[in-house]
Each structure stands twice: as structure tokens, then as C-alpha cells.
Design a protein around this motif. Sequence first.
Motif, PDB file in Angstrom:
ATOM      1  N   ILE A   1      -5.701  21.176   3.043  1.00  0.00           N
ATOM      2  CA  ILE A   1      -6.672  20.182   3.505  1.00  0.00           C
ATOM      3  C   ILE A   1      -6.587  18.941   2.611  1.00  0.00           C
ATOM      4  CG2 ILE A   1      -9.125  19.693   3.817  1.00  0.00           C
ATOM      5  CD1 ILE A   1      -7.868  21.480   5.978  1.00  0.00           C
ATOM      6  N   ASN A   2      -6.780  17.791   3.227  1.00  0.00           N
ATOM      7  CA  ASN A   2      -6.590  16.513   2.549  1.00  0.00           C
ATOM      8  C   ASN A   2      -7.864  15.681   2.552  1.00  0.00           C
ATOM      9  OD1 ASN A   2      -3.575  16.697   2.027  1.00  0.00           O
ATOM     10  ND2 ASN A   2      -3.690  17.109   4.225  1.00  0.00           N
ATOM     11  N   TYR A   3      -7.893  14.672   1.649  1.00  0.00           N
ATOM     12  CA  TYR A   3      -9.134  13.984   1.347  1.00  0.00           C
ATOM     13  C   TYR A   3      -8.925  12.489   1.153  1.00  0.00           C
ATOM     14  CZ  TYR A   3     -10.618  18.769   0.137  1.00  0.00           C
ATOM     15  OH  TYR A   3     -10.892  20.106   0.148  1.00  0.00           O
ATOM     16  N   ALA A   4     -10.054  11.766   1.200  1.00  0.00           N
ATOM     17  CA  ALA A   4     -10.077  10.324   0.933  1.00  0.00           C
ATOM     18  C   ALA A   4     -11.347   9.972   0.180  1.00  0.00           C
ATOM     19  CB  ALA A   4     -10.018   9.545   2.246  1.00  0.00           C
ATOM     20  N   GLN A   5     -11.349   8.766  -0.382  1.00  0.00           N
ATOM     21  CA  GLN A   5     -12.532   8.262  -1.083  1.00  0.00           C
ATOM     22  C   GLN A   5     -13.167   7.145  -0.265  1.00  0.00           C
ATOM     23  OE1 GLN A   5     -13.530  10.023  -3.771  1.00  0.00           O
ATOM     24  NE2 GLN A   5     -11.741  11.240  -3.147  1.00  0.00           N
ATOM     25  N   GLN A   6     -14.480   7.228  -0.088  1.00  0.00           N
ATOM     26  CA  GLN A   6     -15.194   6.252   0.721  1.00  0.00           C
ATOM     27  C   GLN A   6     -15.153   4.858   0.082  1.00  0.00           C
ATOM     28  OE1 GLN A   6     -18.801   7.589   2.741  1.00  0.00           O
ATOM     29  NE2 GLN A   6     -18.659   9.501   1.575  1.00  0.00           N
ATOM     30  N   THR A   7     -15.207   3.848   0.936  1.00  0.00           N
ATOM     31  CA  THR A   7     -15.080   2.463   0.453  1.00  0.00           C
ATOM     32  C   THR A   7     -16.273   1.588   0.830  1.00  0.00           C
ATOM     33  OG1 THR A   7     -13.753   2.017   2.446  1.00  0.00           O
ATOM     34  CG2 THR A   7     -12.557   2.450   0.401  1.00  0.00           C
ATOM     35  N   TYR A   8     -17.322   2.150   1.438  1.00  0.00           N
ATOM     36  CA  TYR A   8     -18.437   1.328   1.908  1.00  0.00           C
ATOM     37  C   TYR A   8     -19.218   0.673   0.772  1.00  0.00           C
ATOM     38  CZ  TYR A   8     -21.810   5.003   0.687  1.00  0.00           C
ATOM     39  OH  TYR A   8     -22.583   5.919   0.004  1.00  0.00           O
ATOM     40  N   LEU A   9     -19.046   1.161  -0.471  1.00  0.00           N
ATOM     41  CA  LEU A   9     -19.747   0.569  -1.607  1.00  0.00           C
ATOM     42  C   LEU A   9     -19.139  -0.762  -2.054  1.00  0.00           C
ATOM     43  CD1 LEU A   9     -20.313   3.731  -3.839  1.00  0.00           C
ATOM     44  CD2 LEU A   9     -21.985   2.595  -2.365  1.00  0.00           C
ATOM     45  N   PHE A  10     -17.898  -1.026  -1.717  1.00  0.00           N
ATOM     46  CA  PHE A  10     -17.210  -2.195  -2.265  1.00  0.00           C
ATOM     47  C   PHE A  10     -17.709  -3.543  -1.742  1.00  0.00           C
ATOM     48  CE2 PHE A  10     -14.169   0.951  -3.757  1.00  0.00           C
ATOM     49  CZ  PHE A  10     -13.887   0.459  -5.021  1.00  0.00           C
ATOM     50  N   PRO A  11     -18.061  -3.703  -0.463  1.00  0.00           N
ATOM     51  CA  PRO A  11     -18.487  -5.036  -0.014  1.00  0.00           C
ATOM     52  C   PRO A  11     -19.634  -5.626  -0.825  1.00  0.00           C
ATOM     53  CG  PRO A  11     -17.965  -3.692   1.887  1.00  0.00           C
ATOM     54  CD  PRO A  11     -17.890  -2.776   0.691  1.00  0.00           C
ATOM     55  N   ALA A  12     -20.553  -4.797  -1.301  1.00  0.00           N
ATOM     56  CA  ALA A  12     -21.683  -5.319  -2.084  1.00  0.00           C
ATOM     57  C   ALA A  12     -21.251  -5.852  -3.443  1.00  0.00           C
ATOM     58  CB  ALA A  12     -22.739  -4.225  -2.270  1.00  0.00           C
ATOM     59  N   CYS A  13     -20.024  -5.562  -3.849  1.00  0.00           N
ATOM     60  CA  CYS A  13     -19.542  -5.943  -5.182  1.00  0.00           C
ATOM     61  C   CYS A  13     -18.655  -7.181  -5.159  1.00  0.00           C
ATOM     62  CB  CYS A  13     -18.780  -4.781  -5.798  1.00  0.00           C
ATOM     63  SG  CYS A  13     -19.725  -3.242  -5.888  1.00  0.00           S
ATOM     64  N   PHE A  14     -18.493  -7.797  -3.990  1.00  0.00           N
ATOM     65  CA  PHE A  14     -17.657  -8.987  -3.864  1.00  0.00           C
ATOM     66  C   PHE A  14     -18.484 -10.121  -3.265  1.00  0.00           C
ATOM     67  CE2 PHE A  14     -14.524  -5.796  -4.499  1.00  0.00           C
ATOM     68  CZ  PHE A  14     -13.436  -6.447  -5.070  1.00  0.00           C
TER      69      PHE A  14
ATOM     70  N   VAL B   1     -18.812 -14.772  -3.031  1.00  0.00           N
ATOM     71  CA  VAL B   1     -18.124 -15.952  -2.506  1.00  0.00           C
ATOM     72  C   VAL B   1     -16.716 -16.030  -3.089  1.00  0.00           C
ATOM     73  CG1 VAL B   1     -18.178 -18.478  -2.434  1.00  0.00           C
ATOM     74  CG2 VAL B   1     -20.307 -17.158  -2.214  1.00  0.00           C
ATOM     75  N   ASP B   2     -15.761 -16.413  -2.251  1.00  0.00           N
ATOM     76  CA  ASP B   2     -14.350 -16.531  -2.651  1.00  0.00           C
ATOM     77  C   ASP B   2     -13.760 -15.199  -3.070  1.00  0.00           C
ATOM     78  OD1 ASP B   2     -14.377 -19.296  -2.179  1.00  0.00           O
ATOM     79  OD2 ASP B   2     -15.078 -19.707  -4.216  1.00  0.00           O
ATOM     80  N   ASN B   3     -14.339 -14.091  -2.572  1.00  0.00           N
ATOM     81  CA  ASN B   3     -13.865 -12.738  -2.908  1.00  0.00           C
ATOM     82  C   ASN B   3     -13.886 -12.476  -4.407  1.00  0.00           C
ATOM     83  OD1 ASN B   3     -13.522 -11.654  -0.389  1.00  0.00           O
ATOM     84  ND2 ASN B   3     -11.326 -12.026  -0.266  1.00  0.00           N
ATOM     85  N   ARG B   4     -14.845 -13.069  -5.098  1.00  0.00           N
ATOM     86  CA  ARG B   4     -14.988 -12.810  -6.530  1.00  0.00           C
ATOM     87  C   ARG B   4     -15.653 -11.462  -6.745  1.00  0.00           C
ATOM     88  NH1 ARG B   4     -16.405 -18.489  -6.952  1.00  0.00           N
ATOM     89  NH2 ARG B   4     -18.612 -17.887  -6.848  1.00  0.00           N
ATOM     90  N   LEU B   5     -15.122 -10.684  -7.679  1.00  0.00           N
ATOM     91  CA  LEU B   5     -15.729  -9.409  -8.034  1.00  0.00           C
ATOM     92  C   LEU B   5     -17.000  -9.672  -8.824  1.00  0.00           C
ATOM     93  CD1 LEU B   5     -15.455  -6.274  -8.121  1.00  0.00           C
ATOM     94  CD2 LEU B   5     -14.289  -6.582 -10.329  1.00  0.00           C
ATOM     95  N   GLU B   6     -18.120  -9.100  -8.371  1.00  0.00           N
ATOM     96  CA  GLU B   6     -19.416  -9.305  -9.016  1.00  0.00           C
ATOM     97  C   GLU B   6     -20.079  -7.944  -9.229  1.00  0.00           C
ATOM     98  OE1 GLU B   6     -21.559 -12.024  -6.527  1.00  0.00           O
ATOM     99  OE2 GLU B   6     -20.195 -13.702  -6.924  1.00  0.00           O
TER     100      GLU B   6
ATOM    101  N   SER C   1     -26.642  -7.272  -6.914  1.00  0.00           N
ATOM    102  CA  SER C   1     -27.589  -6.309  -6.383  1.00  0.00           C
ATOM    103  C   SER C   1     -26.899  -5.424  -5.338  1.00  0.00           C
ATOM    104  CB  SER C   1     -28.775  -7.043  -5.740  1.00  0.00           C
ATOM    105  OG  SER C   1     -29.629  -6.160  -5.090  1.00  0.00           O
ATOM    106  N   GLY C   2     -27.047  -4.134  -5.459  1.00  0.00           N
ATOM    107  CA  GLY C   2     -26.450  -3.221  -4.495  1.00  0.00           C
ATOM    108  C   GLY C   2     -25.063  -2.762  -4.858  1.00  0.00           C
ATOM    109  N   CYS C   3     -24.450  -3.352  -5.883  1.00  0.00           N
ATOM    110  CA  CYS C   3     -23.102  -2.918  -6.285  1.00  0.00           C
ATOM    111  C   CYS C   3     -23.211  -1.636  -7.084  1.00  0.00           C
ATOM    112  CB  CYS C   3     -22.416  -4.005  -7.125  1.00  0.00           C
ATOM    113  SG  CYS C   3     -20.756  -3.522  -7.684  1.00  0.00           S
ATOM    114  N   ALA C   4     -22.729  -0.537  -6.503  1.00  0.00           N
ATOM    115  CA  ALA C   4     -22.908   0.788  -7.101  1.00  0.00           C
ATOM    116  C   ALA C   4     -21.597   1.464  -7.482  1.00  0.00           C
ATOM    117  CB  ALA C   4     -23.706   1.670  -6.150  1.00  0.00           C
TER     118      ALA C   4
END
Length: 311
Positions: free
Chosen positions: A280-293, A295-300, A304-307
Motif C-alpha cells: 500500500i502506498n501513501y502521500a502527504q496532504q498539501t492543503y496547508l500550504f496556500p495559507a503560507c504563501f 503576494v508574489d508567491n512569497r513564503l510567509e 495567520s493560518g500557516c500551520a
Amino acid sequence: MRKPLVVALCALAFAGAGVTPAVASAPSPTGADTATGAAPATSLTDAVNDTVGAAVDALSGLTAPNAGAVDFAGTVSLSNCSGSVVRMPDSAADDPALVLTNGHCLESGFPAPGQVLVDRASSRSFGLLNSSGSRVATLRADRLLYGTMTDTDAAVYRLGTTYARIKSAYGIDPLTLSDTRPAAGTAISVVSGYWKRIYNCSVDGFAYRMKEGDWTWKDSVRYTSACNTIGGTSGSPVVDSATGQVVAVNNTGNEDGERCTVNNPCEVDENGQVTVRQGINYAQQTYLFPACFGVDNRLELSASGCAVPKP
């Protein structure tokens, strides 16, 4: 962890010298991307890698891509893994483009448990694929914005070009990261740019904790058995078949039935009960990332909400 097996291809000649690459372990991306501003192949190594990439494309062409709504457009091949050009839900066309893959696919090796890498220089190259899986360009990073194997197994690179320039030159749009957690039963496709293969299955459920060697991941996606991913599929986007959005990044599977060892992750529930699911195979969820980027795709990471895990 789904790093590729070593498979010898054939002897290739360049500039009068014989070259015999181990293609499955390191097929480098190919194609000069002068239109988007990414560096073209200018060295002997790059030129040889381009030749190897063409050979890999030829081999991959022996098997037609899987039919279906999800295709290869926007996916990329790395030297050792798969990945995809991605945008956040609020990214703009003139933002620097991002590439998503696994933390264990970094050119610097596996991050240690607890280690989070942020804003590092990088010149990593990626072979951009079109909808049919043909390699159309080499894109090149200028920064590793984020990389870790703690709680998740993900890395995000920033390219030296924008989504708009990629679209103008190649007609290829990025994949969008969903900001919503996927549900059990969701139909998904795991799209490997490395092997140019699409695996179709469903989300079987979630592992509260997953342990593999020294690393522990949280809330991992477990596939149904039809997604029998192999080495080299690491970093592949996991695409919701209905929305076309990325909900996870493929990273590992239990190969030998061992308990919590490298290449043999185990599931651990809230009570500490360990379950081993061979094959059996697995993946890591990515829904947390949008809150961490921002304007201009800067990592922040302080937003708020970046977990996601932080340094």
C-alpha cells in the motif's frame, strides 16, 4: 520513500566520448528554455543530460499515457523524482512559478528529523512536460523556498520565470493547490513526470501518524491498492480527478512488509497501535500550504493560518 531503482539504459555518445548513464536513477530534464528565461543547457553535463532525457522520452513513448481527464501538462521530471509546477489559489500570472516535490527529493539529501529548510539558493532543473508527457523545456529554480521531512514530506522551489512566461512559450498552465482537505473516497490520479505514468485510484483513508525510519508524518493519505506507485514517483502531484486540483504529494509505500523501516512505513493510530500494510502506498496532504504563501508567491510562515512545520 519512492526514490527510483537503478536501471541501466544503453551507451550514448557525446562529443566523441561514450556515456553510459544509469537512467532510472538520474534522468536529467532536457530542453533549453530560452523563451522563459531559464538557463539553457550550456555545459557538457547539461548537453549529456539532454541526450539522456531524449532517450528516456523515447522509452516512455513505448507505453501510451493512461486515458482520462487528468494528463501530464504542468508536471515535471527531476533527476531523481517527479514533481509539478503549482500555483496557490490566489497566485497571479506574473508571480514567479513554483515547483512542488518531496522533501526527500532535495539535491542536498534527506532533511534530518525536525529540520526545516527555508529560502536556500538553488539551481535545480526540471523537465517540463506537456499534456501527452513529452518534455518541452528545462525550467530552473533560483531558490528552494521550503523543504522538510518533518510532519510532512514536501519541498517547494521557486523558478526563475513566471507562470505567464511558461504559458506564453509552451501553452502550459500550472496545477492549482487545493486549500481544502481531501475526503476518503475521493477519486485521484498520481501523475509521475519521472516515469510519464498516471496511476488512478481513490483515497482509501488517512494515517493518523506514519513512521518510516527516523521520520514521522501526520495525517497521511492512504491510497487504494490500484495506485501501486514505484521508485521515481516520489513528488508526483496527487490530483483530485473531479476538480483537477492538487490535494497531496506522493511520497512512499510499504514494499516488503517490514515494520516502520525505510521503504516500509507503518501506520500508528491515536492509541499507538501499529499497522503494516504491505504493497500500500501513501502521500502527504498539501492543503496547508496556500495559507503560507502571500503576494508574489512569497513564503510567509508567520501568516495567520500557516500551520506547516517551521524552522
